[in-house]
Enzyme design. Sequence first.
Site, PDB file in Angstrom:
ATOM      1  N   LYS A   1      -7.730   4.073   3.710  1.00 42.09           N
ATOM      2  CA  LYS A   1      -6.955   5.295   3.433  1.00 42.09           C
ATOM      3  C   LYS A   1      -7.397   6.012   2.163  1.00 42.09           C
ATOM      4  O   LYS A   1      -7.580   7.224   2.141  1.00 42.09           O
ATOM      5  CB  LYS A   1      -5.461   5.016   3.286  1.00 42.09           C
ATOM      6  CG  LYS A   1      -4.852   4.052   4.257  1.00 42.09           C
ATOM      7  CD  LYS A   1      -4.667   4.651   5.628  1.00 42.09           C
ATOM      8  CE  LYS A   1      -4.083   3.614   6.576  1.00 42.09           C
ATOM      9  NZ  LYS A   1      -4.659   2.257   6.474  1.00 42.09           N
TER      10      LYS A   1
ATOM     11  N   TYR B   1      -8.312  -5.832  14.489  1.00 42.12           N
ATOM     12  CA  TYR B   1      -7.852  -5.384  13.164  1.00 42.12           C
ATOM     13  C   TYR B   1      -7.958  -6.522  12.174  1.00 42.12           C
ATOM     14  O   TYR B   1      -7.597  -7.667  12.471  1.00 42.12           O
ATOM     15  CB  TYR B   1      -6.385  -4.910  13.242  1.00 42.12           C
ATOM     16  CG  TYR B   1      -5.841  -4.462  11.907  1.00 42.12           C
ATOM     17  CD1 TYR B   1      -5.999  -3.150  11.475  1.00 42.12           C
ATOM     18  CD2 TYR B   1      -5.200  -5.367  11.057  1.00 42.12           C
ATOM     19  CE1 TYR B   1      -5.525  -2.738  10.237  1.00 42.12           C
ATOM     20  CE2 TYR B   1      -4.722  -4.960   9.812  1.00 42.12           C
ATOM     21  CZ  TYR B   1      -4.885  -3.649   9.405  1.00 42.12           C
ATOM     22  OH  TYR B   1      -4.429  -3.241   8.191  1.00 42.12           O
TER      23      TYR B   1
ATOM     24  N   SER C   1       0.805  -1.228   0.000  1.00 42.13           N
ATOM     25  CA  SER C   1       0.000   0.000   0.000  1.00 42.13           C
ATOM     26  C   SER C   1       0.836   1.274   0.000  1.00 42.13           C
ATOM     27  O   SER C   1       0.303   2.364   0.175  1.00 42.13           O
ATOM     28  CB  SER C   1      -0.925   0.004   1.225  1.00 42.13           C
ATOM     29  OG  SER C   1      -0.162  -0.100   2.403  1.00 42.13           O
TER      30      SER C   1
ATOM     31  N   GLN D   1      -7.099  -1.795   5.756  1.00 40.87           N
ATOM     32  CA  GLN D   1      -6.088  -1.052   5.006  1.00 40.87           C
ATOM     33  C   GLN D   1      -6.738  -0.217   3.892  1.00 40.87           C
ATOM     34  O   GLN D   1      -6.198   0.803   3.465  1.00 40.87           O
ATOM     35  CB  GLN D   1      -5.068  -2.024   4.407  1.00 40.87           C
ATOM     36  CG  GLN D   1      -4.038  -1.351   3.523  1.00 40.87           C
ATOM     37  CD  GLN D   1      -2.911  -2.298   3.145  1.00 40.87           C
ATOM     38  OE1 GLN D   1      -2.118  -2.684   3.985  1.00 40.87           O
ATOM     39  NE2 GLN D   1      -2.848  -2.688   1.886  1.00 40.87           N
TER      40      GLN D   1
ATOM     41  N   SER E   1     -16.032  24.380 -26.065  1.00 37.50           N
ATOM     42  CA  SER E   1     -16.360  23.094 -26.674  1.00 37.50           C
ATOM     43  C   SER E   1     -15.357  22.827 -27.787  1.00 37.50           C
ATOM     44  O   SER E   1     -14.934  23.756 -28.479  1.00 37.50           O
ATOM     45  CB  SER E   1     -17.778  23.152 -27.237  1.00 37.50           C
ATOM     46  OG  SER E   1     -17.923  22.234 -28.296  1.00 37.50           O
TER      47      SER E   1
ATOM     48  N   ASN F   1      -0.812  -1.793  14.046  1.00 38.33           N
ATOM     49  CA  ASN F   1      -2.235  -1.505  14.259  1.00 38.33           C
ATOM     50  C   ASN F   1      -2.452  -0.187  15.009  1.00 38.33           C
ATOM     51  O   ASN F   1      -3.240   0.657  14.580  1.00 38.33           O
ATOM     52  CB  ASN F   1      -2.899  -2.664  15.008  1.00 38.33           C
ATOM     53  CG  ASN F   1      -2.897  -3.947  14.186  1.00 38.33           C
ATOM     54  OD1 ASN F   1      -2.481  -3.935  13.026  1.00 38.33           O
ATOM     55  ND2 ASN F   1      -3.346  -5.047  14.770  1.00 38.33           N
TER      56      ASN F   1
ATOM     57  N   LYS G   1     -19.477  28.109 -27.636  1.00 37.32           N
ATOM     58  CA  LYS G   1     -19.787  27.646 -26.288  1.00 37.32           C
ATOM     59  C   LYS G   1     -18.843  28.157 -25.211  1.00 37.32           C
ATOM     60  O   LYS G   1     -17.637  28.243 -25.404  1.00 37.32           O
ATOM     61  CB  LYS G   1     -19.733  26.113 -26.258  1.00 37.32           C
ATOM     62  CG  LYS G   1     -20.836  25.468 -27.082  1.00 37.32           C
ATOM     63  CD  LYS G   1     -22.134  25.421 -26.345  1.00 37.32           C
ATOM     64  CE  LYS G   1     -22.109  24.215 -25.431  1.00 37.32           C
ATOM     65  NZ  LYS G   1     -23.339  23.992 -24.743  1.00 37.32           N
TER      66      LYS G   1
ATOM     67  N   THR H   1     -39.047  28.421  -5.845  1.00 43.41           N
ATOM     68  CA  THR H   1     -39.299  27.114  -5.238  1.00 43.41           C
ATOM     69  C   THR H   1     -39.796  26.254  -6.392  1.00 43.41           C
ATOM     70  O   THR H   1     -40.465  26.761  -7.301  1.00 43.41           O
ATOM     71  CB  THR H   1     -40.367  27.159  -4.121  1.00 43.41           C
ATOM     72  OG1 THR H   1     -41.614  27.538  -4.698  1.00 43.41           O
ATOM     73  CG2 THR H   1     -40.010  28.167  -3.028  1.00 43.41           C
ATOM     74  N   HIS H   2     -39.450  24.987  -6.386  1.00 47.52           N
ATOM     75  CA  HIS H   2     -39.765  24.080  -7.514  1.00 47.52           C
ATOM     76  C   HIS H   2     -39.218  24.625  -8.835  1.00 47.52           C
ATOM     77  O   HIS H   2     -39.770  24.347  -9.896  1.00 47.52           O
ATOM     78  CB  HIS H   2     -41.279  23.837  -7.657  1.00 47.52           C
ATOM     79  CG  HIS H   2     -41.956  23.477  -6.381  1.00 47.52           C
ATOM     80  ND1 HIS H   2     -42.188  22.176  -5.994  1.00 47.52           N
ATOM     81  CD2 HIS H   2     -42.434  24.252  -5.357  1.00 47.52           C
ATOM     82  CE1 HIS H   2     -42.792  22.157  -4.812  1.00 47.52           C
ATOM     83  NE2 HIS H   2     -42.946  23.411  -4.397  1.00 47.52           N
TER      84      HIS H   2
ATOM     85  N   GLU I   1     -20.179  22.361 -12.799  1.00 48.84           N
ATOM     86  CA  GLU I   1     -20.594  20.983 -13.103  1.00 48.84           C
ATOM     87  C   GLU I   1     -19.670  19.979 -12.425  1.00 48.84           C
ATOM     88  O   GLU I   1     -20.111  18.944 -11.911  1.00 48.84           O
ATOM     89  CB  GLU I   1     -20.589  20.752 -14.617  1.00 48.84           C
ATOM     90  CG  GLU I   1     -21.647  21.580 -15.345  1.00 48.84           C
ATOM     91  CD  GLU I   1     -21.394  21.633 -16.848  1.00 48.84           C
ATOM     92  OE1 GLU I   1     -20.928  20.632 -17.419  1.00 48.84           O
ATOM     93  OE2 GLU I   1     -21.656  22.693 -17.448  1.00 48.84           O
TER      94      GLU I   1
HETATM   95  N1  ARG Z   1      -0.668  -1.139   5.857  1.00 52.04           N
HETATM   96  C1  ARG Z   1      -1.487  -1.648   6.898  1.00 52.04           C
HETATM   97  C2  ARG Z   1      -2.713  -0.754   7.091  1.00 52.04           C
HETATM   98  O1  ARG Z   1      -2.644   0.377   6.753  1.00 52.04           O
HETATM   99  C3  ARG Z   1      -0.705  -1.745   8.129  1.00 52.04           C
HETATM  100  C4  ARG Z   1      -1.320  -2.558   9.206  1.00 52.04           C
HETATM  101  C5  ARG Z   1      -0.920  -3.924   9.075  1.00 52.04           C
HETATM  102  N2  ARG Z   1      -1.250  -4.635  10.236  1.00 52.04           N
HETATM  103  C6  ARG Z   1      -1.275  -5.928  10.240  1.00 52.04           C
HETATM  104  N3  ARG Z   1      -1.654  -6.491  11.319  1.00 52.04           N
HETATM  105  N4  ARG Z   1      -0.985  -6.638   9.162  1.00 52.04           N
HETATM  106  O2  ARG Z   1      -3.749  -1.158   7.545  1.00 52.04           O
END
Ligand code: ARG
Length: 467
Positions: free
Chosen positions: A333, A325, A31, A330, A285, A118, A291, A163-164, A298
Amino acid sequence: MKKTIGRKAKKMWDGRFEGGMSQSMKELSFSLETDKELLEEDIIGSLAHGKGLAEAKILSEQEYAKIAKNLRGILADVKKGKSLWNAEDEDIHMAVERVLTERIGAVGKKIHTGRSRNDQVATDFKLYMRRKAVDVLDSLSKLQSALLTLAKEKSNIVMAGYTHLQQAQPILFSHYLMSLFFALERDRKRLLAFLETHNESPLGSGAIAGSAFPYNRKKVAQELGFANASANSIDAVSHRDTALEFLSDLAIIGATVSRYAEDFVIWSSTEFGFLTLSDGFSSGSSMMPQKKNPDSMELIRGKAGRLLGNYTTMFALVKGAPLSYSRDLQEDKQPVFDSAKTILVCLQVFREALVSAAWNAEKMQEKMTAALLATDFADMLVGNGVAFRDAHHIVGNLVGAAAKLKIDWTNLPDEYWKIVPPRVRELRKKLTFAYSISRRNIEGGTGEKSLKEQFKKAELILKGTSR
Ligand code: ARG
């Protein structure tokens, strides 16, 4: 057995592994490309964690000093544009630890004492969202301030309120602008509440059960700017309602501005012509030379869909994930990074587009029809002793008759006015848009005095004294 024990570690967790990870699994699992966004938080988190370990004498002062100096060095190098990561780095947390250890040797490996990824990830991620929440708050205030300035500048423009999407009643254009100011204030309050609620540090929770190296968690938390250490280690490493709430708050902001963006798309059409966006916030355009499209608005409308998508992604992730966990988490993010970036650029573009647009007061006036005054005439009847329901019916009759004749109801020939009590009939000559607006100085209304009150409230909000 012997062979495994003597083998040099390739990965930070591969002590019990003999075979390497398959290429396809790496593709699924690594990741770094996403979570390198957390670099700064990761370094800050490690500095605080190391300091806590040193204060508890788990690391020596010299060890901590060496670790801290080099953690800062890594951050500085990346900021300078150095590329430190390699294809074997699983995520940003592993990557930083690897580089640290390469630079200072075995002592670098000690930074992970009493920590799991974690609690490390949960901490970094929370710090990140808190930082971005502050950025978004700032952006919201800037937009509010621009709206107030524009509203004061344009406070004499009268337009039809809808309105509407049908003409409803006359309003001041500034009253419309201020409606967004106060909507944004609720968006701000939601983020302030977010900061208040999600103010506990997970660090020291370890993988699930809490670290076995006792250090002062509260002190480490405060070092990081949190109010407290989390109360329960299982909850600390597993909960993602922080992300859920953050994404919800951002999606709501997206929806707020999207509705106004939609109005501005409509208003910039030839049919309305209330507004012309500046060139910087429009596109042409590739085929039709005439245009000039309101693409900025938008796109903001479109991005609101994306923000909602990120929120629902997070909801789907957490709803069935077992405690504490699991690796599914993961995936938390990407939606958060994306929403933070998206809302910030939307708010900036929206503000810049708004202040650089040309507002066509004549067009707004020109499009106003007498129908906007029907309610005021009914109110006049009420003022002269007619019950509101009867007044509504009488005016409805007049408007209906005028529609059949394809004329304004105020221009109906005399015979049509016989249904109106004689004492009120003449009052219709008083009906103007300005009159209608002047009758609405009730708190929150569109009248000029009321608008001035709104400006005052807004000023207090911007000064931070109304909270
Ligand atoms: N890259 C992982 C995450 O963001 C790290 C955590 C990994 N933890 C584990 N127990 N494998 O979630």
